[in-house]
Scaffold this motif. Structure first.
Motif, PDB file in Angstrom:
ATOM      1  N   GLU A   1       0.201   7.444   2.257  1.00  0.00           N
ATOM      2  CA  GLU A   1       1.003   6.653   3.196  1.00  0.00           C
ATOM      3  C   GLU A   1       2.458   7.128   3.211  1.00  0.00           C
ATOM      4  OE1 GLU A   1       0.133   3.952   5.387  1.00  0.00           O
ATOM      5  OE2 GLU A   1      -1.792   4.898   5.008  1.00  0.00           O
TER       6      GLU A   1
ATOM      7  N   THR B   1       0.906   4.202  -1.172  1.00  0.00           N
ATOM      8  CA  THR B   1       0.155   5.292  -1.780  1.00  0.00           C
ATOM      9  C   THR B   1       0.820   6.625  -1.450  1.00  0.00           C
ATOM     10  OG1 THR B   1      -1.269   5.574   0.151  1.00  0.00           O
ATOM     11  CG2 THR B   1      -2.010   4.011  -1.544  1.00  0.00           C
TER      12      THR B   1
ATOM     13  N   ARG C   1       0.837  -1.211   0.000  1.00  0.00           N
ATOM     14  CA  ARG C   1       0.000   0.000   0.000  1.00  0.00           C
ATOM     15  C   ARG C   1       0.868   1.255   0.000  1.00  0.00           C
ATOM     16  NH1 ARG C   1      -3.896  -0.227   4.803  1.00  0.00           N
ATOM     17  NH2 ARG C   1      -1.871  -0.115   5.756  1.00  0.00           N
TER      18      ARG C   1
END
Length: 196
Positions: free
Chosen positions: A96, A93, A91
């Motif tokens: 993040e 992203t 993840r």
């Protein structure tokens, strides 16, 4: 009969070619995603190296500048918060990475304040352990910049692969998404004003 067999052979060849192309595209996307994860691991490794140097640095400074308790505690608190922020490589992203980068930026600011107060302690600056730790920390900061750049390069290659046609069809079918990038901190494009 021969015409039906010919159509069957052509259809089988097209299906086989489509299968091989899909398999190869899928496998290259998996390989690209693994490269991004490996690059992210290297980023985390160098940030962890910095976090591991900090307790020794704080202990050394504490011996010379014990009345700078607020600054020392600030560094320890920022280190604690920075090491608690982790990002799952699946993840990666923009949000993040920004959250991770913010925590690391807070630690960098705290370290900057710590290094500024050391200028007031000539005995500390002459301490061999302190100078060794300071050199290791500077080297680690350079490694962080290098690994972040490498991560961004690998993420860009992967994102390009995921977004280009016709690979984007396979990527969307198998949920391969783009990865986030490290970005410059807000305000870093403005040079500091220096007055004498």
């Amino acid at each position: 009969m021969k015409k039906g067999l010919a159509i069957l052979i052509v259809a089988a060849a097209i299906i086989a070619a489509l299968f091989i192309w899909t398999k190869n595209t899928f496998n290259s996307l998996v390989a690209g995603e693994e490269q991004v994860s490996a690059a992210w691991s290297q980023v985390e490794n160098v940030y962890q190296r910095r976090a591991d140097l900090i307790p020794n640095l704080v202990a050394t400074v504490k011996g010379y500048a014990s009345h700078e308790q607020a600054t020392l505690e600030g560094v320890i608190e920022a280190r604690s918060k920075a090491t608690q922020v982790t990002v799952d490589p699946s993840r990666l992203t923009e949000d993040e990475i920004a959250r991770f980068q913010e925590a690391q930026g807070t630690l960098s600011s705290a370290l900057g304040r710590l290094m500024m107060i050391t200028e007031n302690y000539p005995d500390l600056k002459a301490n061999q352990n302190f100078t060794d730790l300071q050199a290791q920390l500077e080297g680690t900061e350079n490694r962080i910049a290098t690994e972040r750049r490498k991560y961004n390069e690998v993420a860009m290659q992967y994102n390009t692969s995921v977004r280009t046609f016709p690979r984007n069809i396979i990527a969307s079918m198998f949920n391969f998404g783009t990865k986030g990038y490290f970005k410059a901190s807000e305000g870093s494009d403005v040079a500091p004003k220096v007055e004498f």
